[in-house]
Design an enzyme around this catalytic site. Structure first.
Site, PDB file in Angstrom:
ATOM      1  N   GLY A  69       0.786  -1.238   0.000  1.00 16.87           N
ATOM      2  CA  GLY A  69       0.000   0.000   0.000  1.00 16.87           C
ATOM      3  C   GLY A  69       0.815   1.282   0.000  1.00 16.87           C
ATOM      4  O   GLY A  69       0.252   2.363   0.234  1.00 16.87           O
ATOM      5  N   GLN A  70       2.119   1.184  -0.262  1.00 11.95           N
ATOM      6  CA  GLN A  70       2.908   2.424  -0.270  1.00 11.95           C
ATOM      7  C   GLN A  70       2.424   3.339  -1.385  1.00 11.95           C
ATOM      8  O   GLN A  70       2.007   2.872  -2.453  1.00 11.95           O
ATOM      9  CB  GLN A  70       4.389   2.091  -0.451  1.00 11.95           C
ATOM     10  N   ARG A  71       2.543   4.653  -1.138  1.00 13.20           N
ATOM     11  CA  ARG A  71       1.986   5.646  -2.068  1.00 13.20           C
ATOM     12  C   ARG A  71       2.406   5.403  -3.520  1.00 13.20           C
ATOM     13  O   ARG A  71       1.589   5.471  -4.436  1.00 13.20           O
ATOM     14  CB  ARG A  71       2.415   7.047  -1.623  1.00 13.20           C
ATOM     15  N   ILE A  73       3.077   2.805  -5.111  1.00 11.38           N
ATOM     16  CA  ILE A  73       2.573   1.609  -5.823  1.00 11.38           C
ATOM     17  C   ILE A  73       1.046   1.494  -5.783  1.00 11.38           C
ATOM     18  O   ILE A  73       0.482   0.525  -6.276  1.00 11.38           O
ATOM     19  CB  ILE A  73       3.234   0.307  -5.293  1.00 11.38           C
TER      20      ILE A  73
END
Ligand SMILES: Nc1nc2c(ncn2[C@@H]2O[C@H](COP(=O)(O)OP(=O)(O)OP(=O)(O)O)[C@@H](O)[C@H]2O)c(=O)[nH]1
Ligand SMILES: [Mg+2]
Length: 127
Positions: A69-71, A73
């Site tokens: 869920g990193q920004r 990706i």
């Protein structure tokens, strides 16, 4: 994705479902999947692509896709929608600072083809 695909599968007596787990980074997606599966959660690193866990429940086989869920990706989430039967949106209720971020991303997601959402409160020990 959603209720219709699940109903179609039930009619065809299909016993395999694909569930997508998304939400902000560090919201606890991987922790939840590992906990449900009875696995060790003492060392968890951020998910950079995705993990798939297969579980059985009531004769159903659930393929859980746990996506990072990193920004940077998040724009790839939509690539996983096809052939997904259900979506779990994970919110870390103790992360108040990022609730607006969480709301924004959920709104973006709802613009896509998501037809059914169940609110499912889940409490991890520290949440
Ligand atoms: N959010 C949350 N995290 C917890 C809780 N208890 C422990 N943690 C720890 O917080 C971290 C949560 O990280 P992950 O489970 O990797 O989160 P994620 O949503 O998979 O993150 P990405 O893979 O980066 O998208 C882990 O180190 C957990 O062990 C809890 O109650 N809520
Ligand atoms: Mg993860």
């Amino acid at each position: 994705m959603g209720l219709l695909s699940i109903i179609r599968k039930i009619k065809r007596k299909e016993k395999e479902m694909r569930i997508l787990m998304v939400g902000l980074d560090n919201s606890g997606k991987t922790t939840i999947v590992l906990k449900i599966n009875g696995e060790d959660t003492s060392v968890i690193s951020p998910t950079l692509g995705f993990n798939i866990k297969t579980m059985t429940y009531n004769k159903y086989t659930l393929n859980i896709w746990d996506v990072g869920g990193q920004r940077t990706i998040r724009s790839y989430w939509r690539n996983y929608f096809e052939q997904t039967d259900g979506l779990v949106w994970v919110v870390d209720s103790s992360d108040l600072r990022r609730l607006d971020d969480c709301k924004f991303e959920l709104h973006n997601l709802l613009k896509e083809e998501v037809s059914l959402i169940f609110p499912l409160p889940l409490c991890l020990p520290h949440s």
